[in-house]
Design a protein around this motif. Sequence first.
Motif, short mmCIF file in Angstrom:
data_model
loop_
_atom_site.label_atom_id
_atom_site.label_comp_id
_atom_site.label_asym_id
_atom_site.label_seq_id
_atom_site.Cartn_x
_atom_site.Cartn_y
_atom_site.Cartn_z
N ARG A 110 -35.61 -70.16 -0.88
CA ARG A 110 -35.14 -70.28 -2.26
C ARG A 110 -34.57 -71.67 -2.50
NH1 ARG A 110 -31.70 -64.88 -3.50
NH2 ARG A 110 -33.25 -63.37 -2.83
N PRO A 111 -34.65 -72.10 -3.77
CA PRO A 111 -34.02 -73.38 -4.10
C PRO A 111 -32.55 -73.45 -3.71
CG PRO A 111 -35.43 -72.70 -5.88
CD PRO A 111 -35.46 -71.59 -4.88
N VAL A 112 -31.81 -72.33 -3.84
CA VAL A 112 -30.39 -72.38 -3.45
C VAL A 112 -30.23 -72.66 -1.98
CG1 VAL A 112 -28.74 -71.20 -4.90
CG2 VAL A 112 -30.57 -69.90 -3.81
N ARG A 168 -24.88 -72.38 -4.33
CA ARG A 168 -25.09 -72.00 -2.94
C ARG A 168 -23.88 -71.27 -2.36
NH1 ARG A 168 -28.07 -74.56 1.61
NH2 ARG A 168 -26.78 -74.27 3.43
N GLU A 169 -22.68 -71.71 -2.77
CA GLU A 169 -21.49 -71.07 -2.23
C GLU A 169 -21.45 -69.60 -2.59
OE1 GLU A 169 -17.86 -72.96 -2.46
OE2 GLU A 169 -18.64 -74.79 -1.54
N ASP A 222 -22.26 -63.97 -1.21
CA ASP A 222 -22.93 -62.70 -1.47
C ASP A 222 -23.69 -62.23 -0.25
OD1 ASP A 222 -22.85 -61.07 -3.70
OD2 ASP A 222 -25.00 -61.39 -4.06
N LEU A 223 -24.41 -63.18 0.34
CA LEU A 223 -25.24 -62.86 1.50
C LEU A 223 -24.38 -62.37 2.66
CD1 LEU A 223 -28.31 -63.27 1.76
CD2 LEU A 223 -27.81 -65.23 3.18
N ASN A 224 -23.29 -63.09 2.91
CA ASN A 224 -22.40 -62.71 4.00
C ASN A 224 -21.80 -61.33 3.77
OD1 ASN A 224 -22.81 -65.03 5.34
ND2 ASN A 224 -21.02 -66.08 4.50
N ARG A 225 -21.38 -61.10 2.51
CA ARG A 225 -20.76 -59.81 2.21
C ARG A 225 -21.74 -58.68 2.49
NH1 ARG A 225 -19.00 -58.48 -3.72
NH2 ARG A 225 -21.25 -58.58 -3.71
N LEU A 264 -23.65 -54.28 6.00
CA LEU A 264 -24.69 -53.60 6.78
C LEU A 264 -24.28 -53.51 8.25
CD1 LEU A 264 -27.96 -55.05 5.33
CD2 LEU A 264 -27.12 -52.73 5.15
N ARG A 265 -23.85 -54.66 8.78
CA ARG A 265 -23.52 -54.70 10.21
C ARG A 265 -22.10 -55.21 10.36
NH1 ARG A 265 -28.94 -57.62 12.26
NH2 ARG A 265 -30.01 -56.87 10.42
#
Lengths: 304, 268
Positions: A221-223, A286-287, A292-295, A300-301
Amino acid sequence: MNENTNTNDDRTAAETAEEAELRTDGGEASETSRSSSELRTDGGEPSDERGPSSELRTDGGAITPADDDSPSFRERKERTDGLSRLTYEYFERSRREDQVLRDDSDYVERDVLGFPAWPHEMIRNLSITSFFVGVILFVSATMPPPLEAPANPTSTPAVILPDWYLYWSFGILKTQALNLELAVLGGQTIATDRTFAVLLHGPIIVMLFLVPFLNKGSARRPVEQPFWSAVGVFGVILSFTLSLLAIKNLMAARIPIWTSHMQLWLSFVLPFIGATIAYAVLKSMREGYMYDLNRRYYRLRPPR
Amino acid sequence: MSLERTEEFDRGDWLEDKELSRVERGYLLTLMWLDKRLRLVDYLELLEDAYYKTNLQMPKSHTEQYNLDNKFWYWYPLYSLGSLSIIAYVLLAISGALLGFYYSPSATSAAGADATIAYNQIVFIQTDLNFGFMLRSIHRWAAQFMVAAVFLHMIRVYFTGAYKEPRELNWILGVVLILLTLLFGYSGYVLPWNQLAFWAAQIGLEMALSVPLIGEWAAQLLFGGFSPGAPTLMRMYILHVFVLPFVVTSLIAIHVGIVWMQGIAEPH
């Protein structure tokens, strides 16, 4: 990695044993026999029905020669040397590695096979196709091409332009001002203006070819890749400004304060401005994206 | 020992055990008879192979696994640009073949006329030929749409990073294809041999001549001389209707084939 190699070795041993076994009873290529040993035997018959020592016939009645010392496919392969041998060994190896990967993988299988090609996919594709063709037909019915004057080598028309998709190239031809008189060459230019402009096409096209080798990694992704997206924005804006450079006469005629010097300057500054803005925006997005991705990842894990 | 040929394998008992119906038995015997002569088993194996390949259970795609279907459909138009350019290409092939019936790439003037035969044929197509005006219009507009779709396709591929690891070769092929598409457009632009076409040929010729070392050779090869004329038109015509269609069609086939093999780069 170590584990993998170990399993590989184990596998190799197991497979060789299996192959040896197969070769004693059937004398065939091991890869095919593993999947379809019932179908593929040399007599066109299930191999267990032939029984032990399979009463060799000497009258040549069988369709294929009985089990004699004629080499199997695999043996024949193994006898060949050099590059073909190497190729064969590589394929054997990669097939084995694929199998290991397949065994280790935790792919989630689909519970449905997917949309059927008929009617779902077909209707979607037909509607897209007919819409697009319809748009082309509509546009060509409403805006037919004009009939120009016939070619006349003796009179140069006031406006010479290619089709719009070559404007960028025509714009590059109007960049003589970039062909600087270099002090190193004693106030001379590297090449004539024309040659310089034509050769300027080269780096642009070469850059296009090099893109996948310069930008590696798994970011999509661009981000995830602000810099390379900014480069892309630079390229897109540059193609527009170069296209506008091709019609700079027309623009200067239309817009009162427009000068061709100003336009040349703008056509290389605007891409940089656009790229900087794109970089800043993506970097700040990006931040949030990483957060969001980390959360989601930790939901999940959860960390141990 | 008898002259009678004995069956290699006795299938009688096996058939008895099966307790087949008359139809099944007849079918099986026919199959065995044919197999003995035509080696049907080999082909059955091929069929079986194909069957398992087509009904392969694919692993869940990225979009399915992360439930991105909504986003996929939102961005779908961007992902159909490649096929849209192929559709425009097909449309171009059809209308181009029809135009080819009436066009003649001759830059000589007919007796007593001041325009060339090529230009007169364009006038004929546009004014006299039934549906001719529309035909040329379709060809021209489909070309515009194809080039636009190809450009946008490249931009989409760039910004979604679809050119990355396994797909570098296809990106290179795509760049070659976009350049060939531009050449296609340029050679077609010259064909009507009107003022714009003539002077576009003049500029192309001068660009070719400006290249150091190989310039004159390239000008001779592509334009058939050092000033645009009858040979230029003929070469552009051959390029447009003979060379490029074969090259571009086969490259498109390879391009799409590689996409087929590697799968579409999933939208993220």
